[in-house]
Design an enzyme around this catalytic site. Structure first.
Site, PDB file in Angstrom:
ATOM      1  N   SER A 140      49.667  14.796  28.274  1.00  0.00           N
ATOM      2  CA  SER A 140      48.595  14.100  27.554  1.00  0.00           C
ATOM      3  C   SER A 140      47.726  15.021  26.713  1.00  0.00           C
ATOM      4  CB  SER A 140      47.700  13.366  28.557  1.00  0.00           C
ATOM      5  OG  SER A 140      47.051  14.294  29.415  1.00  0.00           O
ATOM      6  N   ASN A 141      47.935  16.320  26.782  1.00  0.00           N
ATOM      7  CA  ASN A 141      47.037  17.272  26.131  1.00  0.00           C
ATOM      8  C   ASN A 141      46.939  17.036  24.630  1.00  0.00           C
ATOM      9  OD1 ASN A 141      46.848  20.191  24.676  1.00  0.00           O
ATOM     10  ND2 ASN A 141      45.590  20.109  26.512  1.00  0.00           N
ATOM     11  N   THR A 207      45.158   7.885  33.184  1.00  0.00           N
ATOM     12  CA  THR A 207      46.373   7.180  33.602  1.00  0.00           C
ATOM     13  C   THR A 207      47.644   7.993  33.383  1.00  0.00           C
ATOM     14  OG1 THR A 207      46.416   6.066  31.448  1.00  0.00           O
ATOM     15  CG2 THR A 207      45.417   4.874  33.275  1.00  0.00           C
ATOM     16  N   SER A 209      47.564  11.802  33.082  1.00  0.00           N
ATOM     17  CA  SER A 209      47.330  13.236  33.215  1.00  0.00           C
ATOM     18  C   SER A 209      47.294  13.625  34.681  1.00  0.00           C
ATOM     19  CB  SER A 209      46.036  13.648  32.506  1.00  0.00           C
ATOM     20  OG  SER A 209      44.935  12.900  32.995  1.00  0.00           O
ATOM     21  N   THR A 217      43.040  23.008  31.963  1.00  0.00           N
ATOM     22  CA  THR A 217      42.337  22.835  30.688  1.00  0.00           C
ATOM     23  C   THR A 217      40.826  22.653  30.857  1.00  0.00           C
ATOM     24  OG1 THR A 217      42.815  20.449  30.753  1.00  0.00           O
ATOM     25  CG2 THR A 217      44.340  21.857  29.513  1.00  0.00           C
ATOM     26  N   ARG A 270      48.583  30.353  31.243  1.00  0.00           N
ATOM     27  CA  ARG A 270      48.788  31.732  30.805  1.00  0.00           C
ATOM     28  C   ARG A 270      48.905  32.711  31.981  1.00  0.00           C
ATOM     29  NH1 ARG A 270      47.797  33.399  25.511  1.00  0.00           N
ATOM     30  NH2 ARG A 270      48.938  35.204  26.323  1.00  0.00           N
ATOM     31  N   VAL A 273      51.688  29.242  37.466  1.00  0.00           N
ATOM     32  CA  VAL A 273      51.910  27.803  37.609  1.00  0.00           C
ATOM     33  C   VAL A 273      51.098  27.298  38.796  1.00  0.00           C
ATOM     34  CG1 VAL A 273      53.614  25.979  37.920  1.00  0.00           C
ATOM     35  CG2 VAL A 273      54.242  28.057  36.675  1.00  0.00           C
ATOM     36  N   ILE A 274      50.090  26.482  38.534  1.00  0.00           N
ATOM     37  CA  ILE A 274      49.264  25.898  39.591  1.00  0.00           C
ATOM     38  C   ILE A 274      50.101  24.849  40.325  1.00  0.00           C
ATOM     39  CG2 ILE A 274      47.193  24.550  40.093  1.00  0.00           C
ATOM     40  CD1 ILE A 274      46.034  25.726  37.442  1.00  0.00           C
ATOM     41  N   TYR A 474      30.690  13.660  21.497  1.00  0.00           N
ATOM     42  CA  TYR A 474      32.120  13.343  21.336  1.00  0.00           C
ATOM     43  C   TYR A 474      32.296  12.575  20.024  1.00  0.00           C
ATOM     44  CZ  TYR A 474      36.791  11.948  23.093  1.00  0.00           C
ATOM     45  OH  TYR A 474      38.141  11.769  23.292  1.00  0.00           O
TER      46      TYR A 474
END
Length: 579
Positions: A140-141, A207, A209, A217, A270, A273-274, A474
């Site tokens: 979704s980024n 919905t 992510s 992020t 970077r 991997v979480i 926003y």
């Protein structure tokens, strides 16, 4: 074949779900006025998938065999559809490129690990191969945090965490939950809710992510005023690195040198991997409601939100839209009939008699959660502040509608793209003392960009995510594009992002950096700050195998650079008037 579900390759959300205007009588004239577009024009659908030009995988048979041995044949994919789904996120630039068959580089293989041990084996194998690893959550980024670098010659592995989707444990005594990083928002709330708990994190992308994506992020949710941003919510985590795992226990606070947790939050893949995050959770509140308010103008709405942030009230949502966004919200309502329609007419007449200029009116949503007595107390506090600033409460009806539709807005972007219009968002945060200046500077910069392009453009804004010292603004912007939509989009986007810097805001409040926002990193955190981050990345990943090019890119812009981009804007022909 894996059963992990993904969004459609060409747009937001699921196939068969989209925006429709036929039941919204004010929408057609609103869009015509805003961007000179007649939305009744027949849409031009995206290309068929088989029209795309997709390069074959760059993958040695031995490395492919190694990955297949780790995850199984059904969870390792080199077919074109899966690879394309994992190429881009959902930014407007991503969608424009995919619709125009502009796909410079796709991952060579997509793998779906079943657990952390699989992730460790994949990472170690990729490092031994010298292959690039791009972690993938829900896709979704919108900041360009997923795309491979176009000139990447090494093998690219997209590591999809969609099978790691479980709540593993709830420490009820501490209000902590261990959750796998690939769990998407609805899955998290369903599993927690079944035991009476909530995470309270609801970003626009909720919905589609994942928890890992939120952490990577530095995400914020619509109810962050109460529950905090993801940096507040994530207390501990596990991250796979070459040959090892970084494990951070969920302690309430520590004094153990520079925060490794803070290094990982916002690192966009970077550093590793979480795989798992321990988060603070809360009991599902007895009462939850969203109240709507009207303010006579934007200045009054901002002042009220500021005073609420300093008061004893602690709402879960504090949001106010400027007059333009308020008009948009009202234009997307369904037709009101009977008592409801009559009540709206009466309300507008009352406001006119009070001297309100309805075109300046601003719509606000404020959320309350807790016990019935606590919610009642907070509503009284907020009600007095709203009244002090000339506002008027209009009840739960509009608030309930907001609650129902809060995750649907991204579908409107695809609707407009089908009709030749580009719409996108940029968000920032600034101290209360600078918010009005940020707002004025950004609107003026967007209008100047539209003038340079020769288009009838639109920009609107809402305030959200209030803090003691400031808040998030926003912005949503849109225009009808010509034959070079990405170049035209960049004129507007660069103008808006530079306006944030010029007026004292940050490059992004919660969408992250990726490649979209990296040109402003030096302006935002200073040359010395960039050097510190670059040193961290170089030390932790000397081969630049983990999602290279994100957060810190090769391009850094200045205000003069952006002025030159606007001065050389590609002109677009003026759209024809509606029949």
């Amino acid at each position: 074949m894996t059963d992990v579900k993904h969004m459609k390759w060409w747009g937001w959300g699921l196939e068969g779900v989209g925006f429709h205007f036929e039941d919204k009588p004010d929408f057609v004239p609103f869009v015509q006025k805003a961007v000179a577009l007649d939305v009744r024009t027949p849409p031009v659908p995206p290309l068929d998938f088989d029209q795309l030009t997709i390069a074959p995988p760059r993958l040695s048979p031995s490395f492919e065999a190694t990955l297949v041995a780790i995850v199984g044949e059904e969870n390792a994919h080199t077919d074109d559809m899966v690879r394309v789904v994992h190429t881009y996120g959902k930014s407007i630039r991503d969608l424009l490129r995919i619709r125009r068959n502009e796909i410079a580089r796709v991952p060579d293989i997509v793998v779906y690990p079943a657990d952390e041990w699989d992730v460790q084996q994949i990472v170690d194998a990729a490092v031994a191969e010298g292959a690039v690893i791009i972690p993938f959550g829900g896709g979704s980024n919108i900041a360009g945090s997923l795309e491979p670098l176009p000139d990447e010659t090494r093998t690219i592995v997209s590591l999809d965490l969609g099978r790691l989707d479980r709540v593993l444990e709830i420490d009820e005594g501490s209000g902590l939950a261990r959750i796998q990083a690939g769990a998407q928002g609805p899955d998290i709330e369903a599993q927690l809710g079944a035991k009476g708990w909530t995470l309270g994190h609801f970003p626009d992308s909720f919905t589609h992510s994942t928890l890992g994506g939120w952490v990577a992020t530095r995400s914020s949710g619509m109810q962050s005023d109460k529950y905090g941003d993801i940096a507040d919510i994530a207390r501990g985590l596990r991250m796979v690195r070459p040959g090892t795992i970084v494990e951070l226990r969920p302690l309430p606070s520590t004094s153990t040198g520079p925060s490794v947790r803070e290094m990982i939050i916002g690192s966009e893949g970077r550093l590793g991997v979480i795989t798992e995050v321990t988060v603070q959770v809360h009991r599902v509140p007895e009462v939850r409601e969203v109240q709507a308010y009207f303010f006579p103008n934007w200045k009054a709405g901002l002042a009220a939100m500021h005073e609420i942030s300093e008061s004893d009230a602690s709402p879960s949502i504090t949001r106010v839209s400027d007059a333009r966004e308020s008009g948009f919200s009202l234009a997307t309502r369904k037709a009101s009939k009977g008592i409801s329609g009559a009540a709206q007419s009466v309300l507008m007449s009352v406001l006119k008699r009070r001297g309100w200029v309805l075109e300046d009116m601003c719509l606000s949503f404020i959320g309350y959660e807790g016990s019935a007595s606590h919610v009642s107390y907070e509503k009284k506090l907020v009600g007095a502040i709203v009244k002090k600033h000339g506002g008027l409460g209009v009840g739960k009806g509009p608030g309930a509608l907001y609650d129902q539709k809060k995750f649907d807005t991204p579908y409107l972007r695809d609707f407009l793209l089908d009709r030749g219009a580009a719409a996108d968002v940029s968000e920032t945060a600034a101290p209360w003392s600078k918010l009005q200046e940020v707002y004025d500077t950004t609107v003026a910069a967007a209008d100047k960009a539209y003038e340079a392009l020769g288009v009838h453009g639109w920009i609107m804004c809402h305030l959200s995510h209030s803090y003691h010292s400031g808040a998030c603004l926003y912005f949503t912007f849109a225009f009808v594009h010509g034959d070079d939509p990405i170049a035209q989009y960049e004129v507007v986007k660069y103008s808006i992002q530079q306006a944030f810097q010029d007026a004292g805001g940050t490059l992004s409040h919660h969408h992250g950096v990726g490649v979209e926002h990296s040109p402003w990193m030096e302006q935002d955190i200073s040359e010395g700050g960039v050097a510190l981050i670059q040193g961290l990345f170089d030390s932790a990943d000397p081969q630049h195998l983990f999602n290279p090019g994100k957060v810190l890119g090769t391009l850094q812009v200045t205000a003069d650079d952006v002025a030159e981009i606007v001065a050389n804007a590609p002109k677009a022909p003026a759209p024809a008037p509606a029949p």
